[in-house]
Design an enzyme around this catalytic site. Structure first.
Site, mmCIF file in Angstrom:
data_model
loop_
_atom_site.group_PDB
_atom_site.id
_atom_site.type_symbol
_atom_site.label_atom_id
_atom_site.label_comp_id
_atom_site.label_asym_id
_atom_site.label_seq_id
_atom_site.Cartn_x
_atom_site.Cartn_y
_atom_site.Cartn_z
ATOM 1 N N SER A 151 63.416 68.115 104.253
ATOM 2 C CA SER A 151 63.671 68.231 103.312
ATOM 3 C C SER A 151 62.505 68.034 102.331
ATOM 4 C CB SER A 151 64.750 66.476 103.143
ATOM 5 O OG SER A 151 64.909 66.989 102.396
ATOM 6 N N ARG A 221 72.990 58.457 93.884
ATOM 7 C CA ARG A 221 72.973 58.274 94.408
ATOM 8 C C ARG A 221 74.168 58.824 95.208
ATOM 9 N NH1 ARG A 221 69.802 59.076 99.353
ATOM 10 N NH2 ARG A 221 70.610 57.420 101.139
ATOM 11 N N ASP A 317 73.907 73.233 105.953
ATOM 12 C CA ASP A 317 72.679 72.904 105.068
ATOM 13 C C ASP A 317 73.189 73.324 104.258
ATOM 14 O OD1 ASP A 317 71.072 71.811 103.115
ATOM 15 O OD2 ASP A 317 69.299 71.814 104.716
ATOM 16 N N HIS A 350 72.834 69.284 104.775
ATOM 17 C CA HIS A 350 71.403 68.462 104.888
ATOM 18 C C HIS A 350 71.134 66.940 106.226
ATOM 19 C CE1 HIS A 350 67.296 68.758 102.921
ATOM 20 N NE2 HIS A 350 67.706 67.009 102.921
ATOM 21 N N ASP A 351 71.717 66.646 106.093
ATOM 22 C CA ASP A 351 71.119 65.538 106.277
ATOM 23 C C ASP A 351 71.452 65.679 108.276
ATOM 24 O OD1 ASP A 351 71.615 63.828 105.165
ATOM 25 O OD2 ASP A 351 73.293 62.160 105.237
#
Lengths: 374, 196
Positions: A151, A221, A317, A350-351
């Site tokens: 990232s 967040r 992602d 993405h994680d």
């Protein structure tokens, strides 16, 4: 070497600077908080720098001092792991602009003796990298065996190869991009506006009375967290299931599990992160466009580099989709650089780069090992 | 030294030591590893299958996951001494354009492919009336990646039409080399070395 106070967990150093920033401003002194793992070879040739993501920190493989949780990449970094600390000397430093000990809006401005807050200079990814280079000078490391990051860590990684081509032997760039897209900037702007809309933000000057804009930061967040996941992952984990209840309440409580989960993610995040740091780091990411710094040509950024590159993307992602990695690969091919690239399949968006993935372990481990002795 | 597939062995035997080689459709990187370890070549690969790419990268090879039909344009002209296309031509959307890219990127290009005019293939279609399933073409018509079957004579005519220089040709029957005579009938597999 083990007695050297520069090495070990929970280290911090104040470097005199000044650090010349892309904005034209300078930063001095420069505080850097970092950790090292493993033992540095006599020739300092086995160093791997791990670059963390937006809300990451230097606690890559040790217990986080605030949350008490394991390091964010402990499954990847350690003895016998893909980034093997029996073999390599691993460094991870808190980026400048952040809030875990490195210079940032929450640290003290020597000119005023108060927290910098919004007087802190706006940073770029390249500025973060320049600060890391100063740290390596301090640690006596001229050349990195590898720079590894996912990232925003990947943005630092490719910036390293462009800014310091002689100092990097290889780079592992995971789930990253060479530029922030309009969509990336858009999501970040939502987060920033949520923070600034919180009445407790007060232009960023909230440090003195310890009353930070936690509501705004939590919303930022929550929005960002959605972009780290995938629709498939969310559906699998939560579906439309209700939270601790049998029926909808016809109210605005967190009826759904996914709402409860996001609220929890938002509120726990505020325990460990500073709202102004969130503004500064997202800004640095939005400004990131490596090609722009090289006359519009990404290939030009890599022409001076003799580094070997390994890029990995994930099919689910949508924050930094495979096309972004592929654009980097095309530029590397055009520059004649030694590049490897693979898109891995994982349902977690993405994680995925932070989660268990045997294929990623095998690739990263094999890639790093194949550079030994070169 | 591991045993290479026969067409890859021919290619490896005919590559100058120390060359820069791009292997398009490199599979798990067997040819690249042999060229690197035995001939000191700087070998790079392009491969469509992620599991193959992962295996190759874990071995320390530089392989990029991509599609020959779309990802070759990024490589600069003449950036490799050799570009290799082994058992890949017949799987591409536009084999003629791939050959053009091959010889744009490489000073020279190797192309190897299974010969669809081999007598066993002909017999299978003639007698059985079904699309041939053979040792080198083991998939059925509906699940085969081989979408552009080609014969040795077809390929030779492409070489003529595109005015390419042919600098070498090798033929395989079973796993052994066979002569040029009646190659279009007798060879199961062909390897050509071309220059643009």
């Amino acid at each position: 070497m083990n007695d050297d106070l520069r090495f070990g967990l929970d280290r911090a150093v104040q470097l005199p600077g000044p650090l010349a920033l892309d904005s034209g401003a300078t930063l001095a002194p420069v505080d850097i908080a970092y950790e090292t793992y493993g033992t540095l070879d006599a020739d300092a040739g086995n160093a791997i720098l791990i670059c963390h993501a937006l809300t990451g920190d230097q606690y890559v493989a040790s217990t986080h001092p605030v949350t008490g949780k394991d390091g964010w990449w402990v499954r990847m970094v350690g003895p016998g792991k893909p980034i093997d600390t029996d073999r390599y000397f691993v460094i991870c430093a808190n980026v400048i602009g952040s809030c875990l000990g490195s210079s940032g809006p929450a640290t003290v401005n020597p000119a005023t003796n108060e927290a910098w807050a919004m007087e802190f200079p706006v940073l770029t990814i390249a500025d973060m990298v320049r600060a890391q280079a100063m740290l390596l000078d301090h640690l006596g490391i001229e050349r990195l065996h590898s720079v590894v990051g996912g990232s925003m860590g990947g943005m630092q990684g490719i910036s390293w190869t462009a800014l310091y081509p002689e100092r990097v032997k290889s780079a592992v760039i995971i789930a990253s991009t060479a530029k922030h897209s309009a969509q990336n900037i858009a999501f970040h702007e939502v987060g920033r506006q949520a923070i600034m809309a919180d009445p407790r933000w007060r232009g960023g000057a909230y440090y003195a009375d310890e009353d930070p804009p936690v509501s705004g930061l939590a919303v930022a967040r929550m929005a960002a967290h959605i972009t780290y996941l995938s629709e498939e992952g969310l559906t699998e984990k939560f579906g439309r299931r209700l939270q601790d209840r049998d029926a909808k309440t016809f109210g605005f409580d967190a009826d759904f599990q996914v709402e409860s989960y996001l609220r929890h993610q938002g509120s726990t995040f505020t325990d460990r992160f500073d709202a102004n740091s969130y503004l500064y780091i997202t800004r640095a990411m939005d400004y990131f466009d490596l090609a722009e710094d090289h006359g519009g040509s990404l290939a030009t950024a890599f022409t001076g580099s003799k580094a070997r590159f390994c890029l990995i993307s994930f099919d689910s992602d949508w924050l930094y989709p495979t096309a972004e990695s592929r654009a980097i690969v095309h530029a590397l091919n055009a520059a004649g650089a030694e590049a490897s690239f693979v898109e891995l399949s994982a349902p977690f968006g993405h994680d995925s780069f932070l989660l268990e993935n045997a294929e990623m372990d095998r690739i990263v481990g094999g890639f790093l090992k194949s550079g030994d002795g070169k | 030294m591991t045993l290479l597939r026969p067409d890859l062995q021919i290619i490896a035997d005919n590559i100058t030591p120390g060359s820069r080689v791009l292997d398009i459709g490199c599979g798990d990187g067997a040819l690249m590893a042999a060229l690197r370890d035995d001939k000191g070549c700087d070998a790079r690969g392009l491969e469509i299958d992620p599991a193959n790419v992962a295996a190759a990268v874990a071995k320390g090879l530089s392989v990029v996951q991509g599609d020959a039909d779309t990802d070759l344009t990024a490589y600069p002209d003449g950036s490799f001494d050799y570009a290799v296309l082994s058992q890949t031509l017949q799987t591409t959307m536009r084999p003629d354009m791939i050959v053009e890219q091959l010889l744009r990127i490489g000073q020279q290009g190797f192309v190897s492919f299974p010969n669809f005019a081999h007598w066993r293939v002909r017999l299978s279609l003639l007698i059985g009336g079904r699309m041939p399933v053979t040792r080198l073409l083991p998939e059925r018509w509906y699940d085969t990646p081989n979408i552009h079957h080609v014969t040795i004579d077809d390929f030779r005519s492409l070489v003529r039409e595109e005015q390419l220089q042919q600098e070498g040709q090798w033929f395989l029957s079973g796993d052994t080399q066979t002569g040029r005579g009646l190659a279009n009938l007798m060879a199961e597999h062909a390897v050509f070395l071309l220059r643009g």
